[in-house]
Design an enzyme around this catalytic site. Structure first.
Site, PDB file in Angstrom:
ATOM      1  N   ASP A 197       0.872  -1.155   0.000  1.00 35.38           N
ATOM      2  CA  ASP A 197       0.000   0.000   0.000  1.00 35.38           C
ATOM      3  C   ASP A 197       0.925   1.224   0.000  1.00 35.38           C
ATOM      4  O   ASP A 197       2.088   1.122   0.415  1.00 35.38           O
ATOM      5  CB  ASP A 197      -0.881  -0.020   1.242  1.00 35.38           C
ATOM      6  N   ASP A 199       0.022   5.003   0.874  1.00 30.40           N
ATOM      7  CA  ASP A 199      -0.163   6.012   1.915  1.00 30.40           C
ATOM      8  C   ASP A 199      -0.093   5.411   3.314  1.00 30.40           C
ATOM      9  O   ASP A 199      -0.757   4.408   3.611  1.00 30.40           O
ATOM     10  CB  ASP A 199      -1.507   6.708   1.718  1.00 30.40           C
ATOM     11  N   SER A 285      -2.388   0.560  -4.493  1.00 30.18           N
ATOM     12  CA  SER A 285      -2.799   1.656  -3.623  1.00 30.18           C
ATOM     13  C   SER A 285      -4.178   2.183  -3.954  1.00 30.18           C
ATOM     14  O   SER A 285      -4.573   2.253  -5.124  1.00 30.18           O
ATOM     15  CB  SER A 285      -1.782   2.802  -3.741  1.00 30.18           C
TER      16      SER A 285
END
Length: 404
Positions: A197, A199, A285
């Site tokens: 991922d 963030d 993401s």
């Protein structure tokens, strides 16, 4: 006459040539070595050998010559006779399942070790070995990035693996350490793909929050982001609501934010090491491709999948182009990546922090909740909350000294 089996234990100050000298004595008597293990801690040797003295030899002369050699070398030596039935029972245990427990943190205490050992014993597993994976560290000063890690090799059949896993993870709630429990199998040593991922995982911020600050709606978007990461709001709904608040933001802001994205501690060390080992590395993401592509170039990644911002006349429209990349889509894309590589999902590592990462974390052979929200830590099989991303290397059995 029948063969004799003897357990030999040797301790003392370590220096080159000790093992060779003792093995030479055994060789002169035609002794077979059934098992052997050696460890050195702070220049102090601990050596064990399980010896088979053949019928044509006699244990008396073997013991005598070993005692003389040990005296010459300044070593302590002990002998324990092993019955044939006890030996055969030991041989029969080799089919038992094996597991690895990895204990890691900024420092490890005797209490941490005690808790792990007690839980393992309570679930009727045996500790076959304990290995330090982290490097040595000085006690002068306080290094905020210090790493400490030991690996326990276990053997046996736990009554309920879920209960054992729960009890071990409970230690993480009590102490400032992380614990991983996994099967010691071929897949653990043969991963091929890792996906992150973006963030709050690969980078230390939520990009959409940074965009919101630039647009003057930081508080509103941050509140929705937090609720989504906690699993209180459906990701798609929260994503649309947050994105709509960015409508009209100048696209030139994107470049400034991308240039100052803070990379998470240990990310570059982890990625460079896995690339050296032949891994493929990607981003999956729920963020935006503009920033994911920036990271792909910066970190030399193989592929990215994220949401493409819709921009018209130099401003954000508050929408994305194409299908939203949510948790279900991440899992779908991960499946596709594994299929394209011709590998099993057991050979995949997935790393994330939010509720929308849980589908891909559950699919991957090694799913790691990284500095994640409570709901994610609770539902993920593995969690790291004390160290940087490079601590994932410990879960693969990689020692610091191998990549220093």
């Amino acid at each position: 006459m029948k063969r004799e089996i003897i357990l030999l234990n040797v301790t003392g100050k370590d220096h080159p040539g000790l093992t060779a000298a003792l093995a030479d004595v055994l060789a002169d008597h035609g002794v077979n070595i059934l098992d052997i293990g050696q460890a050195v801690i702070h220049d102090h040797l601990s050596l064990g050998m399980l010896l088979e003295v053949p019928p044509e030899a006699q244990s008396g002369p073997v013991v005598k010559d070993l005692l003389f050699q040990a005296h010459q070398l300044g070593l302590n030596i002990n002998f324990t006779p092993i019955g044939n039935s006890d030996y055969e029972h030991w041989v029969g245990l080799q089919g038992k399942p094996r597991y690895i427990v990895t204990l890691l943190g900024r420092k490890l205490t005797a209490r941490n070790i005690s808790r792990v050992a007690r839980i393992v014993a309570a679930h009727e597993l045996n500790i076959d070995g304990i290995t330090r994976l982290s490097g040595r560290f000085t006690l002068r000063g306080d290094d905020p990035h210090r790493r400490a890690c030991v690996e326990f090799s276990l053997r046996g059949e736990p009554g309920r693996e879920a209960d054992l896993r729960h009890d071990l993870l409970e230690i993480s709630r009590i102490d400032e350490v992380d614990i991983a429990f996994q099967a010691d199998d071929l897949y653990r040593r043969n991963r091929r793909l890792i996906v992150f991922d973006m963030d709050s995982t690969l980078i230390e911020v939520e990009v959409i929050d940074e965009l919101a600050k630039a647009a003057g709606v930081g508080r509103e978007v941050a509140a929705i982001t937090e609720a989504a990461m906690q699993g209180e709001i459906d990701f798609r709904e929260s994503f649309r609501r947050r994105l709509a608040l960015l409508k009209g933001l100048e696209a030139s802001v994107l470049e400034r934010i991308a240039a100052r994205l803070p990379i998470t501690e240990g990310a570059e060390r982890l990625i460079s090491t896995l690339r050296m080992l032949g891994y493929r590395i990607g981003i999956l993401s729920g963020g935006f491709t503009y920033f994911a592509e920036h990271l792909r170039r910066r970190l030399n990644l193989d592929c990215v999948s994220a949401n493409e911002l819709d921009i018209r006349d130099g401003r954000l429209t508050g929408e994305v182009r194409g299908e939203i990349v949510d948790g279900a889509m991440k899992a779908k894309l991960l499946n596709r990546m594994a299929d394209d590589m011709g590998i099993s999902l057991k050979q995949v590592i997935a790393v994330g922090d939010g509720a929308n990462d849980l589908p891909m974390l559950s699919l991957a052979g090694l799913g790691v909740a990284f500095h994640a929200k409570p709901v994610v830590r609770k539902n993920a099989r593995h969690a790291i909350s004390t160290l940087g991303l490079d601590s994932i290397l410990y879960l693969l059995g990689v020692r610091d000294r191998e990549i220093s």
